[in-house]
Every structure is written in structure tokens, then in C-alpha cells.
Design an enzyme around this catalytic site. Structure first.
Site, PDB file in Angstrom:
ATOM      1  NE  ARG A 121     -55.160  10.364  -7.710  1.00  0.00           N
ATOM      2  CZ  ARG A 121     -55.362  11.737  -7.755  1.00  0.00           C
ATOM      3  NH1 ARG A 121     -55.306  12.332  -6.301  1.00  0.00           N
ATOM      4  NH2 ARG A 121     -55.579  12.161  -8.647  1.00  0.00           N
ATOM      5  CE1 TYR A 122     -54.461   6.514  -2.384  1.00  0.00           C
ATOM      6  CE2 TYR A 122     -56.169   8.099  -2.389  1.00  0.00           C
ATOM      7  CZ  TYR A 122     -54.852   7.850  -2.000  1.00  0.00           C
ATOM      8  OH  TYR A 122     -53.942   9.044  -1.813  1.00  0.00           O
ATOM      9  NE  ARG A 125     -58.663   5.533   0.332  1.00  0.00           N
ATOM     10  CZ  ARG A 125     -57.974   4.692   0.113  1.00  0.00           C
ATOM     11  NH1 ARG A 125     -58.311   3.470   0.041  1.00  0.00           N
ATOM     12  NH2 ARG A 125     -56.572   5.118   0.529  1.00  0.00           N
ATOM     13  CB  CYS A 134     -65.776  27.666  -1.324  1.00  0.00           C
ATOM     14  SG  CYS A 134     -64.920  26.358  -1.937  1.00  0.00           S
ATOM     15  CB  CYS A 138     -58.840  28.877   1.077  1.00  0.00           C
ATOM     16  SG  CYS A 138     -60.322  28.434   2.374  1.00  0.00           S
ATOM     17  CB  CYS A 141     -57.993  26.752  -3.002  1.00  0.00           C
ATOM     18  SG  CYS A 141     -59.171  25.432  -3.589  1.00  0.00           S
ATOM     19  NE  ARG A 143     -60.457  19.175  -5.627  1.00  0.00           N
ATOM     20  CZ  ARG A 143     -60.829  18.553  -4.474  1.00  0.00           C
ATOM     21  NH1 ARG A 143     -61.808  19.197  -3.794  1.00  0.00           N
ATOM     22  NH2 ARG A 143     -60.431  17.596  -4.301  1.00  0.00           N
ATOM     23  CG  ASP A 302     -51.609  19.805  -2.997  1.00  0.00           C
ATOM     24  OD1 ASP A 302     -50.776  18.926  -2.513  1.00  0.00           O
ATOM     25  OD2 ASP A 302     -52.776  19.768  -2.951  1.00  0.00           O
ATOM     26  CG  ASP A 339     -52.621  14.393  -2.590  1.00  0.00           C
ATOM     27  OD1 ASP A 339     -52.403  13.468  -3.059  1.00  0.00           O
ATOM     28  OD2 ASP A 339     -53.885  15.062  -2.246  1.00  0.00           O
ATOM     29  CE  LYS A 346     -55.368  12.305   0.793  1.00  0.00           C
ATOM     30  NZ  LYS A 346     -55.864  11.885  -0.171  1.00  0.00           N
TER      31      LYS A 346
END
Length: 437
Positions: A121-122, A125, A134, A138, A141, A143, A302, A339, A346
Site C-alpha cells: 500500500r505504501y 514497505r 492466532c 479477538c 479483529c 480480519r 475499523d 485506517d 492510516k
């Protein structure tokens, strides 16, 4: 070994083959993860009524349950409905409410994926999805679409696709390993993966995003530390959301990482009825820095499916930042970010401290409400930058740096580009001119 009352109680309710002496074995913790409502009730003594049980089954059919015995032991069973650990670990019928604004992939990570496992995306990086596994699922999450994925462990061939992309993309200097949780990989696979990435000449640093210090601190072993130390500079970001998650065991894990020489950061998510309180957030941040973890981001929750009950207004985040700026150490403050849906990345969101300005003065206010004036220089000769660094008179040493083409607002501010505006696609006004075909 020292065990608290809650750990002893939960261990005593495990099957006969389980012993308290296994408690700090991270693989034992994973084998005994709580994956059903019935097991949760057995171990905690909490009982749900018939209506709750029906609703919870519906929720877990869509978004599976998985809690480590360690994290389960942190729940306040007498006040579980208000407990921040319970809310992050255990689901509810509210997760099945999907608003029109919610998306399966709100950050468009899949659309920004040039090859399987890579989100680019950037400019400099990439995010490398190395596992969907995981230690715990959570409930907040971003995702959630990947939770419980049966094809959750990429093979070496799949990971090699991502490694090859990084090798063939020389502008990538920073690789973030994410998932799932990268530290859920075996020691051997993690060693191999870090070795392959660290040998790429243009990769300057590797980062690991992990929640194991929070939900499975026993994963941080001497053997793991010895493997990670081979690949410095390696940065590690944790994910503590509430002060109650910082326990004796998590402190020991963080100390091992910090003593291993790894810079530690923390990314929290702003969650309604969990940490949306200035006092709670400040306590969390202070506990983090006491354990050598620098707060990095505070995320606005999100727009993932089923998270509407966790989201706060952005104004709540601004209020929390107002309570931090000037009221605690600068390095104890995270950057509050949204985000952006659709893959915009971000976006920092901060209180406004510039009140007004003119050609020679800027009017500012501080955290106390004091209004002050900053005098601009009377004579400032602008330095035109055409990005011809060979003739620049500034003392530059770019032997280890690289020039990137300016984009976005940076492009408008630059002197080397004639662009005067950024125009969205399909702009009606320019379409009528015939300039936006």
C-alpha cells in the site's frame, strides 16, 4: 513457579491429564484453548440462560471461539458482562449485526495484494501475511473474514511467492510480518522466513506484529529470543488494549523481548465499553512505558463486519488525545489514526492547536487553553527544490538514501512538479471540459 488463584482454579477444572505444572507451556495452552460455550461454562462457572445459548451458538457458527486458558484466567467472573477481557475474548449476538457501511475487507488488503500474502500500500514497505493462525480469536479483529480459516498455514512455496515479490521490488525497505500472528509459526519456520527476508539487500528492517505477549505470553521463550536476535534490526509491535492485560506473565514476556534488544511498540484499538475512557487509556499507556513498550498507534475501530458495537465516535478518540497531550510524556502518547476504508492507509486525527495565522504570525493554543503567538521570520528566502541533488548546496549525504517520486499533497507542495491540483476520477466539471476522459 508462581500461579494466581484464577489460574489454579481453571487448571483444576481441566481434564485429568492436565496439570498446573504445564500452565506455562505455550503449546499446552494452545492444545487446551477454549473453543466451545460448554467448555467456557465448565472452566469459569459462568452459566448462560437458554436464550443466550441460542444466540451464542449462532455467533460462533459464523465467528468461531478460541481463548487460551491464560487469557481466560484474567476474566472477572463476578462481573464478567462488564469485564474488558471477556468482551474482547467472548462473542455475542451483536456480532451478527452487519451494517451497510461494514465490509468483509474494509481496508481493501486483498485488492492491494500483487501476489498472495503481500499487501503493498505504501511506497517503501509491505505487509506480509504469513499466517492466519492466532493464539486467540479477538472479537474486534479487522480480519474476521479469515478467522478459523482451515487453509491458514501458508506453505513454503506460498511464502516464497511473497519473498520473491520483495526481492523484485527494490523500493521495499521495510517488511511487516503480520497475520494472524507470525509468532504462531514454529520456531523453525520463523527462523527460515526471517533468514530469507533478511538476506534481501534492500530490506533495511523487519517488523513483527503480534498479540502473543497479551494472550499467550509463554510463547516468548529463550529459544524464540535466540532465533529473533539473529535478525536485527527487528522491531516488535504488541497489541495491549486495557491495563488488565498487563500481568506478571506479560511483563516477563515483554522484559525478555526488551532485554533481547528489540524495540517494542504497541497498537491499541479504541473499543466502546472496553477502553473508551481517558483514565483507562492513560493508565494503559503508563503501564506500557514502565515495561519499555512505546505506544505507537491508537486505532479507530475499523468498519469490519459485526464490529458496530465496538465502534466509538471519532470525537471520543479526540477527547482521549486531548487528555494525553500536555498531560503526560510525549513518548507515552500514541498517534490516533483512522485506517481509511478502501485502502487509503492510516490517517492521523488530532485535536486542532492552530487557531489562526497570517503572513507573519501563527496563533496557537496549548493543552491548558493558553493562546499564544508564534512570530514567523520576517525574511525567509524560499529554496526552490527541483530534486537535482547533484547541484544542491545543502549538506546532503545520500549514499544510503533513495529518491522517491512525490505523490499526493507532497506532490502539490514540491517545486519540481508542475501539478497544481489533484482531481478525482470522473469529475463532472472536467468531463464537460473534455479534460477528464
Amino acid at each position: 513457579m508462581i500461579y494466581d488463584k484464577e489460574q489454579k482454579e481453571i487448571a483444576s477444572r481441566m481434564d485429568n491429564k492436565s496439570k498446573l505444572t504445564n500452565w506455562k507451556d505455550w503449546k499446552w495452552q494452545l492444545r487446551h484453548a477454549i473453543r466451545s460455550m460448554e467448555k467456557f461454562e465448565q472452566l469459569t462457572g459462568i452459566k448462560f440462560d437458554d436464550k443466550e445459548r441460542v444466540n451464542l451458538r449462532k455467533t460462533f457458527d459464523k465467528f468461531p471461539l478460541s481463548i487460551t486458558p491464560y487469557y481466560l484466567s484474567l476474566i472477572d467472573k463476578k462481573n464478567y458482562k462488564n469485564d474488558p477481557v471477556f468482551k474482547q475474548a467472548f462473542g455475542g449476538i451483536e456480532e451478527l449485526t452487519t451494517l451497510q457501511s461494514e465490509l468483509e475487507d474494509p481496508l481493501s488488503e486483498d485488492k492491494d495484494s500483487p501476489v498472495e500474502g503481500i499487501t503493498h500500500r505504501y511506497p517503501d514497505r509491505v505487509l506480509f501475511h504469513v499466517s492466519n493462525i492466532c493464539a486467540m480469536y479477538c472479537r474486534h479483529c479487522t480480519r474476521k473474514r479469515k478467522v478459523g480459516d482451515i487453509d491458514s498455514v501458508p506453505s513454503k512455496d506460498q511464502l516464497n511467492q511473497g519473498i520473491e515479490y520483495i526481492k523484485n521490488t527494490p523500493q521495499v525497505r521495510d517488511v511487516l510480518l503480520s497475520g494472524g500472528d507470525p509468532l504462531m509459526l514454529t520456531d523453525e519456520k520463523l527462523d527460515w522466513l526471517l533468514s530469507e527476508i533478511s538476506q534481501i539487500p534492500h530490506v533495511e528492517i523487519i517488523r513483527i506484529g503480534t498479540r502473543v505477549p497479551v494472550v499467550l505470553p509463554y510463547r516468548i521463550t529463550d529459544k524464540l529470543i535466540s532465533i529473533l536476535k539473529k535478525y536485527q534490526p527487528l522491531w516488535i509491535n504488541t497489541h495491549f488494549n486495557h491495563p488488565n492485560e498487563i500481568t506478571t506473565s506479560s511483563k516477563e514476556a515483554l522484559a525478555m523481548l526488551a532485554d533481547g534488544g528489540f524495540p517494542l511498540g504497541n497498537q491499541s484499538v479504541l473499543l466502546a465499553d472496553v477502553n473508551d475512557c481517558p483514565r483507562i487509556m492513560k493508565t494503559l499507556l503508563h503501564k506500557l512505558i514502565q515495561n519499555r513498550v512505546r505506544p505507537y498507534y491508537l486505532y479507530q475501530c475499523d468498519l469490519s463486519e459485526g464490529l458496530s458495537h465496538f465502534r466509538t465516535p471519532i470525537g471520543k478518540g479526540i477527547e482521549i488525545m486531548e487528555s494525553l497531550i500536555g498531560h503526560t510524556s510525549g513518548f507515552a502518547r500514541p498517534t490516533y489514526v483512522i485506517d481509511a476504508p478502501g485502502g487509503g492507509g492510516k490517517i492521523p486525527v488530532m485535536p486542532n492547536y492552530i487557531i489562526s495565522w497570517s503572513t507573519n504570525k501563527v496563533i496557537l493554543r496549548n493543552y491548558e487553553g493558553v493562546i499564544t503567538t508564534y512570530k514567523e521570520p520576517d525574511s525567509y528566502e524560499a529554496r526552490v527544490c527541483d530534486r537535482d541533488c547533484d547541484i544542491c548546496t545543502l549538506d546532503l549525504n545520500l549514499n544510503e538514501d533513495s529518491e522517491m517520486e512525490a505523490v499526493g499533497i507532497e506532490k502539490l507542495l514540491s517545486d519540481h512538479d508542475d501539478t497544481i491540483s489533484l482531481v478525482p476520477e470522473h469529475n463532472d466539471r472536467l468531463h464537460r471540459r473534455g479534460e477528464n476522459e
